[in-house]
Design a protein around this motif. Structure first.
Motif, PDB file in Angstrom:
ATOM      1  N   LEU A 102      24.302  26.990  -8.144  1.00 12.64           N
ATOM      2  CA  LEU A 102      24.238  25.895  -6.839  1.00 12.64           C
ATOM      3  C   LEU A 102      24.698  25.147  -7.608  1.00 12.64           C
ATOM      4  O   LEU A 102      25.770  24.469  -6.237  1.00 12.64           O
ATOM      5  CB  LEU A 102      23.245  25.232  -6.985  1.00 12.64           C
ATOM      6  CG  LEU A 102      21.061  26.721  -6.127  1.00 12.64           C
ATOM      7  CD1 LEU A 102      20.359  26.169  -6.146  1.00 12.64           C
ATOM      8  CD2 LEU A 102      22.321  27.142  -4.827  1.00 12.64           C
ATOM      9  N   LEU A 103      25.079  25.266  -8.469  1.00 10.65           N
ATOM     10  CA  LEU A 103      25.972  23.744  -9.299  1.00 10.65           C
ATOM     11  C   LEU A 103      27.822  23.880  -8.356  1.00 10.65           C
ATOM     12  O   LEU A 103      28.517  23.025  -9.114  1.00 10.65           O
ATOM     13  CB  LEU A 103      25.979  23.778 -10.561  1.00 10.65           C
ATOM     14  CG  LEU A 103      25.029  23.357 -11.805  1.00 10.65           C
ATOM     15  CD1 LEU A 103      25.384  23.126 -13.178  1.00 10.65           C
ATOM     16  CD2 LEU A 103      24.969  21.372 -11.058  1.00 10.65           C
ATOM     17  N   LEU A 104      28.067  25.165  -8.421  1.00 10.22           N
ATOM     18  CA  LEU A 104      29.375  25.864  -7.913  1.00 10.22           C
ATOM     19  C   LEU A 104      29.290  25.553  -6.469  1.00 10.22           C
ATOM     20  O   LEU A 104      30.374  25.749  -6.345  1.00 10.22           O
ATOM     21  CB  LEU A 104      29.602  27.019  -8.624  1.00 10.22           C
ATOM     22  CG  LEU A 104      29.659  27.374  -9.846  1.00 10.22           C
ATOM     23  CD1 LEU A 104      30.216  28.812  -9.863  1.00 10.22           C
ATOM     24  CD2 LEU A 104      30.603  26.487 -10.244  1.00 10.22           C
ATOM     25  N   GLY A 105      28.148  25.240  -5.643  1.00  7.27           N
ATOM     26  CA  GLY A 105      27.993  25.582  -4.241  1.00  7.27           C
ATOM     27  C   GLY A 105      27.841  26.914  -3.925  1.00  7.27           C
ATOM     28  O   GLY A 105      28.441  27.416  -2.718  1.00  7.27           O
ATOM     29  N   GLU A 106      27.578  27.778  -4.274  1.00  9.44           N
ATOM     30  CA  GLU A 106      27.448  29.530  -4.224  1.00  9.44           C
ATOM     31  C   GLU A 106      25.826  29.334  -4.627  1.00  9.44           C
ATOM     32  O   GLU A 106      25.072  28.293  -4.972  1.00  9.44           O
ATOM     33  CB  GLU A 106      27.932  29.998  -5.013  1.00  9.44           C
ATOM     34  CG  GLU A 106      29.719  30.175  -4.889  1.00  9.44           C
ATOM     35  CD  GLU A 106      30.392  29.904  -3.661  1.00  9.44           C
ATOM     36  OE1 GLU A 106      29.705  31.271  -3.310  1.00  9.44           O
ATOM     37  OE2 GLU A 106      31.212  30.089  -3.617  1.00  9.44           O
ATOM     38  N   TYR A 296      30.297  21.574 -13.495  1.00 11.49           N
ATOM     39  CA  TYR A 296      29.805  19.859 -12.550  1.00 11.49           C
ATOM     40  C   TYR A 296      31.654  19.966 -11.604  1.00 11.49           C
ATOM     41  O   TYR A 296      31.702  19.157 -10.525  1.00 11.49           O
ATOM     42  CB  TYR A 296      29.405  19.191 -13.147  1.00 11.49           C
ATOM     43  CG  TYR A 296      28.240  18.982 -13.813  1.00 11.49           C
ATOM     44  CD1 TYR A 296      27.464  19.092 -12.305  1.00 11.49           C
ATOM     45  CD2 TYR A 296      27.755  18.488 -15.013  1.00 11.49           C
ATOM     46  CE1 TYR A 296      25.640  18.308 -13.115  1.00 11.49           C
ATOM     47  CE2 TYR A 296      26.158  19.094 -15.417  1.00 11.49           C
ATOM     48  CZ  TYR A 296      25.687  18.227 -13.978  1.00 11.49           C
ATOM     49  OH  TYR A 296      24.237  19.256 -14.447  1.00 11.49           O
ATOM     50  N   GLY A 299      32.532  22.728  -8.867  1.00 10.02           N
ATOM     51  CA  GLY A 299      31.348  22.340  -7.757  1.00 10.02           C
ATOM     52  C   GLY A 299      31.772  20.922  -6.925  1.00 10.02           C
ATOM     53  O   GLY A 299      31.048  20.875  -6.287  1.00 10.02           O
ATOM     54  N   ARG A 316      34.474  30.608 -13.342  1.00  9.27           N
ATOM     55  CA  ARG A 316      32.412  31.577 -12.789  1.00  9.27           C
ATOM     56  C   ARG A 316      32.005  32.317 -12.904  1.00  9.27           C
ATOM     57  O   ARG A 316      31.252  33.238 -12.822  1.00  9.27           O
ATOM     58  CB  ARG A 316      33.580  31.213 -10.787  1.00  9.27           C
ATOM     59  CG  ARG A 316      33.722  30.462 -10.561  1.00  9.27           C
ATOM     60  CD  ARG A 316      35.485  30.967  -9.241  1.00  9.27           C
ATOM     61  NE  ARG A 316      35.343  29.823  -8.174  1.00  9.27           N
ATOM     62  CZ  ARG A 316      35.242  29.863  -6.622  1.00  9.27           C
ATOM     63  NH1 ARG A 316      36.756  31.254  -6.751  1.00  9.27           N
ATOM     64  NH2 ARG A 316      35.430  29.127  -5.472  1.00  9.27           N
ATOM     65  N   GLY A 367      26.873  21.517  -3.755  1.00  5.32           N
ATOM     66  CA  GLY A 367      27.210  21.824  -5.466  1.00  5.32           C
ATOM     67  C   GLY A 367      27.480  20.983  -5.841  1.00  5.32           C
ATOM     68  O   GLY A 367      27.211  19.296  -5.175  1.00  5.32           O
TER      69      GLY A 367
END
Length: 427
Positions: A102-106, A296, A299, A316, A367
């Motif tokens: 989720l920190l990557l917005g995924e 971070y 993200g 990633r 993210g």
């Protein structure tokens, strides 16, 4: 909990200058009044800026506990709280891996299947083929790491959204699990074995729980004090000693209260201790290492990360590898809890609960914002609702409705917080 609330109560203002000949040091009552006013002003600034931190999550958790305790006086009994502290571990570990993604917005949709695959690999190697438990355990965890790495590399190189790659993984790893288990369907684990003891072993001596509580409070104080000294040396805003002492004291109170409750039943569960150690370790990795800062940064914006010469592919891939590893470890704890592995392992609502725990706990869907401790708070809420529903004989349908409502509220708060950040130019 205290760690999760630090964004709301952080006292990051520089210490006032030492009194001179023209000024007199305020006495106790005035100092406390000024500290409270300063804390209140800091909280108001953070709320206006959308930095609610984990305060809403803690408030929901406390509300859930109060409601179920009112409905059934056994909800907060040492036995139920002890069982709750073990029940959160398996899914909680998987949720910690979700936080990284989720920190990557995924989003990683394969964690449930990977957890089942790891449990199946362990059971087949150890029970069916006689491989020593420690070796089968390592291979099972490495299987989860390999699955996550494959998905991460595919996601990074093809630039296909992670949820698509991991959706394919969900089906693939589930197929591997069914193939490994074969026609046997269910494999029972050794109830006296290493894996079974992960969730069945308790430190029965009272001193162990109290020692862990004291150690946790002491480590938080020392780390915070060291961070203050480092910031002060370079002229950066830093917490006051009074603020550090107050935060560490509050943690000590909560930790000793938890130790007292657990000691009234069977003592400190090994599963809970391992869970907290892993969460704390991963939190340090995210907050205090170069790798964590890269996560971070990525993200916060992929293009900006590329221009800053970050290896997007490597980060990633590593993040999905962490997610797969945590899913495998969580799957072994879930298998330990029921001392068996079956074709249903990793299925059902496990995936939804893991994702919901990360989001409800405060990790942002957009993210760049989140912590492993968010997963702890989130799974505490979800499992508390499940436990309360069970102890009050409430239908499962109501449990789903309530959990869904809490999840929707968490998403709304996350969205409003992001809008506030954008309005203040910090998104």
């Amino acid at each position: 909990m205290v760690k999760g609330m630090r964004n709301m109560a952080d006292d990051t203002q520089p210490e006032p200058a030492a009194p001179t000949a023209r000024t007199s040091r305020p006495h106790g009552g005035q100092a406390v009044t000024r500290a409270v006013r300063g804390w209140g002003a800091a909280v108001r600034r953070k709320v206006r800026a959308g930095e609610l931190g984990s305060f809403p999550v803690v408030l929901v958790l406390v509300t859930v506990w109060i409601i179920f305790q009112a409905l059934n006086e056994n909800f907060l009994s040492p036995r139920n709280l002890s069982n709750l502290s073990v029940d959160i571990v398996g899914t909680g570990l998987i949720a910690v891996g979700i936080v990284f993604v989720l920190l990557l917005g995924e989003l990683d949709l394969s964690v449930g299947s990977i957890s089942g695959l790891a449990a199946a690999v362990f059971a087949v190697l150890n029970v069916n083929n006689g491989v020593p438990e420690w070796l089968a355990l390592i291979v099972a965890v490495l299987a989860g790491t390999a699955a996550g790495t494959v998905q991460g590399y595919s996601f990074a190189r093809t630039r296909v959204p992670a949820f698509v790659v991991t959706l394919a993984g969900l089906l693939t790893w589930n197929g591997f699990m069914l193939s490994i288990l074969g026609t046997s369907g269910t494999i029972n684990l050794d109830e006296n074995g290493l894996v079974a003891k992960l969730t069945s072993y308790y430190f029965t001596h009272d001193g162990v729980a109290y020692g862990v509580a004291a150690g946790a409070a002491g480590v938080v104080f020392l780390v915070s004090h060291q961070d203050r000294r480092r910031r002060k040396a370079v002229g950066m805003p830093h917490r006051s000693l009074r603020g550090i002492a107050a935060r560490s004291g509050a943690l000590a109170v909560l930790a000793f209260a938890a130790a007292y409750v657990l000691n009234r039943f069977q003592g400190l569960p090994l599963a809970l201790l391992l869970f907290l150690v892993l969460v704390a370790g991963l939190d340090v990795v995210l907050r205090r290492t170069h790798y964590g800062r890269q996560v971070y940064a990525l993200g916060g914006g992929v293009e900006a990360a590329r221009r800053a010469s970050l290896s997007v592919t490597r980060v990633r891939t590593a993040v999905l590898a962490v997610s797969g590893t945590m899913a495998a470890i969580g799957g072994l704890f879930l298998a330990s809890r029921i001392t068996s592995v079956s074709q249903n392992s990793g299925s059902g609502i496990l995936l939804l609960n893991a994702i919901a725990a990360a989001v409800i706990g405060g990790a942002s869907l957009f993210g760049g914002r989140g912590s492993p401790w968010n997963a702890v708070l989130g799974i505490l809420i979800i499992q508390s609702i499940a436990s309360g529903m069970s102890i009050t004989d409430t239908p499962t349908a109501v449990q789903f409705i309530i959990t869904g409502g809490v999840l929707f509220a968490a998403v709304v708060i996350d969205s409003l917080s992001r809008r506030s950040h954008e309005a203040h130019g910090r998104a």
